[in-house]
Design an enzyme around this catalytic site. Sequence first.
Site, PDB file in Angstrom:
ATOM      1  N   SER A   1      -0.401   4.426   1.205  1.00 16.88           N
ATOM      2  CA  SER A   1       0.906   4.378   1.868  1.00 16.88           C
ATOM      3  C   SER A   1       1.239   2.974   2.383  1.00 16.88           C
ATOM      4  O   SER A   1       1.368   2.033   1.601  1.00 16.88           O
ATOM      5  CB  SER A   1       0.925   5.415   2.989  1.00 16.88           C
ATOM      6  OG  SER A   1       2.202   5.568   3.540  1.00 16.88           O
TER       7      SER A   1
ATOM      8  N   ASP B   1       1.926  -8.770  -5.791  1.00 16.66           N
ATOM      9  CA  ASP B   1       3.090  -9.042  -6.644  1.00 16.66           C
ATOM     10  C   ASP B   1       3.690 -10.420  -6.396  1.00 16.66           C
ATOM     11  O   ASP B   1       4.249 -11.034  -7.305  1.00 16.66           O
ATOM     12  CB  ASP B   1       4.169  -7.979  -6.410  1.00 16.66           C
ATOM     13  CG  ASP B   1       3.871  -6.684  -7.142  1.00 16.66           C
ATOM     14  OD1 ASP B   1       2.776  -6.574  -7.715  1.00 16.66           O
ATOM     15  OD2 ASP B   1       4.732  -5.777  -7.129  1.00 16.66           O
TER      16      ASP B   1
ATOM     17  N   LYS C   1       0.008   6.544  -2.955  1.00 16.58           N
ATOM     18  CA  LYS C   1       1.064   7.270  -2.234  1.00 16.58           C
ATOM     19  C   LYS C   1       2.289   6.369  -2.157  1.00 16.58           C
ATOM     20  O   LYS C   1       2.355   5.437  -1.373  1.00 16.58           O
ATOM     21  CB  LYS C   1       0.621   7.662  -0.825  1.00 16.58           C
ATOM     22  CG  LYS C   1       1.698   8.441  -0.059  1.00 16.58           C
ATOM     23  CD  LYS C   1       1.257   8.790   1.353  1.00 16.58           C
ATOM     24  CE  LYS C   1       2.325   9.584   2.086  1.00 16.58           C
ATOM     25  NZ  LYS C   1       3.553   8.801   2.370  1.00 16.58           N
TER      26      LYS C   1
END
Length: 528
Positions: A286, A297, A311
């Site tokens: 999460s 990224d 999640k």
Amino acid sequence: MLKQTLTIAALALGLTVQAQMRPDSENALRKLNIAEMAVKNLYVEEVDEQKLVEDAIRGMLEKLDPHSSYSTPKETKAMTEPLNGSFEGIGVQFNMVDDTLMVIQPVINGPSEKVGIVAGDRIVMVNDTTIAGVKMTKEEIMRRLRGPKGTIADLRVVRPGIKDLLTFKVKRDKIPVHSIDATYMLRPGIGYIRIGNFSATTYDEFMESMDNLKRQGMKNLVLDLQENGGGYLQAAADLAGEFLDAGDLIVYTEGRRVQRREYRAPGNGGFRSGKVVVLVDQYTASAAEIVTGAIQDQDRGMVVGRRTYGKGLVQRPIDLPDGSMIRLTIAHYYTPSGRCIQKPYEKGNKKSYDQDIVNRLNHGELTNADSIHFADSLKFETLKQHRTVYGGGGIMPDYFIPLDTTRYTKYHRELSAKSIIIQQNLRYVDQNRKTLHKKYDTRDQAVGFKEFKEEFEVPRKLIDDIVAEGKKQNINPKDEAEMQQTLPYLRLQLKALIARDLWDMSEYFSIINEDSEAVKKALELLSE
């Protein structure tokens, strides 16, 4: 009642009741209302209407995704306390030894410390109710110790070396719940921060930890998010912003009724240049995955460990009038490269979803990187260096660290499951607390712990006591080879636990991490 509950829920979602009452919706609502009334008025036995409504809500949510849920008022309070950052009570860390509450340490400047309660004290009575030797659950004891701020807990305490019972009147107060488990210098110039969850206070705690480490000369950071199950999305976004440049995308959310919302770095973060390594494992989930995904990224740092939980669903809390809560999934979240990292699930089949980690172990994924396969359709690129990353079920680290299945022998697992290691450790510290305090002066924390870490060796008697207690409970190694395989990590674990009880969790991780392959890999990367 059911109609009223659904109407309140609609209002909480920002939807008009009229919009909800299209003919098909109205018929469905009438159907539910009639069913509830029929059971209430006609069923052969009397029913609890409140429970009937709760079961209906649970039934609806169970057929959706695995993360939409309903919680009772009691469950809601227990769930939100750690995320809100505080609870009201007497302020002690404790454990149970022989059905007796033993204080591990009072919270610094907390209500108990202020009246003189010290580590090693046994609390045997609370407000004239005996809590020692009566097989009372830990939850029930906690309920008696906690209470509204300003109320008095009348405690009777047994203190080793003192014959008579001691009496303390403790005025309950707000007790902070910290989400950062450990902060310390891993090596000269390399700081370490371990975050347990993302709560309302995490960002402030993190900034305090960073300031502390910078004062000690930190240039690079190991951010440990292993076993971090998540929490507040905003806390994760705020924290990730400390590492990224102005305008860098951190995460975005989007759903059927929720427009795309982007979270971007403000550009005033305090750690935009030093090297960062993020540690993750299969329980990192999460909000912790949001931070990990943003750093990966944006090519801001390296990720080390095992594929994260996966999640990628956002829940909105809907408060109900009696203090209960619905947590309804309203959107997916996406990492900066556009990855949705929610692992696949079958609606209404939560059992299969919950088995995912076990399935990963059985398929060899936790021990062998070659067992992990991604479809080409799940391939994405990082935004600056254009490295390949994957969506579709967690975040795959840049450097895989296999789960060490040889460290935890069957013998060790059985000793742990019966709490034998913890209990014997508590007894050892309790019996030797004064000697240990004197030898490793805990008033000067840095000096005392440095000497402890360098010099202390777990005594053979403590190992023998654990082995003997195991035998009493019919827990034995299968042979001498298993015993010898168990001992190195057992000794390390005990040394770390003793450090925790003398100091705190930072000292525990300072010792336990010396044998962590993930930490070793992080140090290697930061040294390059």
